[in-house]
Design a protein around this motif. Structure first.
Motif, short mmCIF file in Angstrom:
data_model
loop_
_atom_site.label_atom_id
_atom_site.label_comp_id
_atom_site.label_asym_id
_atom_site.label_seq_id
_atom_site.Cartn_x
_atom_site.Cartn_y
_atom_site.Cartn_z
N ASP A 1 -44.29 -70.48 13.62
CA ASP A 1 -43.95 -69.07 13.45
C ASP A 1 -44.99 -68.16 14.09
O ASP A 1 -46.19 -68.29 13.86
N LEU A 2 -44.51 -67.20 14.87
CA LEU A 2 -45.31 -66.11 15.39
C LEU A 2 -44.90 -64.82 14.67
O LEU A 2 -43.76 -64.69 14.21
N TYR A 3 -45.82 -63.86 14.61
CA TYR A 3 -45.51 -62.58 13.99
C TYR A 3 -46.46 -61.52 14.54
O TYR A 3 -47.60 -61.82 14.93
N ALA A 4 -45.98 -60.29 14.60
CA ALA A 4 -46.82 -59.18 15.07
C ALA A 4 -47.89 -58.88 14.04
O ALA A 4 -47.66 -58.93 12.83
N GLY A 5 -49.08 -58.55 14.52
CA GLY A 5 -50.18 -58.27 13.61
C GLY A 5 -50.04 -56.94 12.90
O GLY A 5 -50.47 -56.78 11.76
N ASP A 6 -49.42 -55.96 13.56
CA ASP A 6 -49.29 -54.61 13.00
C ASP A 6 -47.80 -54.29 12.85
O ASP A 6 -47.12 -53.95 13.82
N LEU A 7 -47.29 -54.39 11.63
CA LEU A 7 -45.87 -54.13 11.40
C LEU A 7 -45.53 -52.65 11.44
O LEU A 7 -44.35 -52.29 11.57
N ASN A 8 -46.52 -51.78 11.32
CA ASN A 8 -46.24 -50.35 11.48
C ASN A 8 -45.90 -50.03 12.93
O ASN A 8 -45.02 -49.21 13.21
N GLN A 9 -46.58 -50.69 13.84
CA GLN A 9 -46.32 -50.47 15.25
C GLN A 9 -45.13 -51.28 15.74
O GLN A 9 -44.39 -50.86 16.62
N TRP A 10 -44.94 -52.47 15.14
CA TRP A 10 -43.87 -53.38 15.55
C TRP A 10 -43.03 -53.73 14.32
O TRP A 10 -43.19 -54.78 13.73
#
Length: 289
Positions: A135-144
């Motif tokens: 699994d990959l995930y964006a570090g900043d969910l506010n931006q992504w």
């Protein structure tokens, strides 16, 4: 090259499958669809087939290089039926399947083409290769907010484990050389993932054979295809770096508000290099050096 269904493609251009290996990309939406197709073409897949909805478009550099087949991801069993139809149409050919926003990595993939990998694997008398879905995930969910970002991608450095795969037809004894693998976001957020969808193992690379069938749990009807290694030594394995789980968790109303960030103390930036996955033990070079 666009077809309304797989049957039409096989009727019109079945000879295209002879080039191989063939990558099948199943688009659940259009998120990072183009980068997924480019990544697998760069690995050396001779044929790339995009199963996608007609309303989606492809960039000009991919239109002539990609076989498009109309696909409805909301139909139950759609992926399974298309994979099985292609297996029947291309016996002996190496096939690969994944979803959009998923990226195949194998040992030394930066310098060795997929044809070299499969040639070595075939010499070891293997017709399938275990792939771990990492699994990959964006570090900043506010931006992504969809949790997808190639430039801000993270993965879990630990938290992966395996359990014996029980054989219901043999008094639940463990199956030989088969394990169920777990970890990543499906493990950390298991309360939002159905139990039957928590495994992270997938036989992503395999050679088509008469009578072979893909089952709905990402295993095959031939049990030898589901093994992680041959009886005499460890074999190659690969990894599929995937935003799919993160995207689903942030798209689902039942889970999105419970998740402010996917990052935790065991998160680390994804380097987009096979060396990192080898160092973390998320794929195995076997005897290939």
């Amino acid at each position: 090259m666009q077809y309304s269904n797989l049957h039409d493609f096989l009727q019109a251009d079945n000879a295209a499958l002879a080039k191989g290996p063939v990558a099948m990309i199943f688009a659940e939406d259009d998120v990072e669809l183009a980068t997924t197709l480019r990544h697998h073409r760069q690995l050396g897949f001779e044929v790339t087939i995009a199963f996608m909805e007609p309303r989606y478009d492809l960039p000009p550099d991919l239109r002539e290089k990609t076989i498009r087949i109309d696909f409805n991801p909301r139909l139950e069993g759609a992926l399974q039926s298309n994979v099985n139809a292609l297996i029947a149409a291309a016996p002996g050919q190496w096939l690969y399947y994944c979803y959009n926003a998923e990226y195949l990595f194998y040992p030394f993939c930066e310098t060795r083409r997929i044809t070299e990998l499969l040639a070595f694997h075939a010499e070891e008398r293997r017709d399938a290769m275990l792939t771990y879905v990492v699994d990959l995930y964006a570090g900043d969910l506010n931006q992504w907010p969809l949790a997808v970002s190639l430039d801000d991608a993270y993965l879990d450095r630990s938290g992966y484990y395996a359990l014996a795969r029980r054989d219901a037809e043999n008094d639940d004894h463990p199956k030989e050389r088969q394990l169920d693998f777990y970890g990543g976001l499906r493990w950390r957020y298991e309360e939002h993932v159905p139990q039957e969808r928590r495994k992270i193992d997938r036989i992503g690379l395999f050679r088509a054979a008469p009578g072979l069938k893909l089952r709905d749990d990402h295993t095959f009807s031939d049990e030898e295809y589901n093994t992680y290694a041959c009886p005499w030594h460890n074999n190659l394995t690969a990894a599929i770096a995937s935003f799919r789980t993160a995207k689903a968790l942030k798209s689902n109303p039942g889970s999105t508000f419970d998740i402010k960030s996917f990052r935790w103390h065991n998160s680390m930036p994804f380097e987009w290099h096979s060396r990192q996955l080898l160092d973390l033990g998320l794929m195995e070079p076997g005897q290939w050096f």
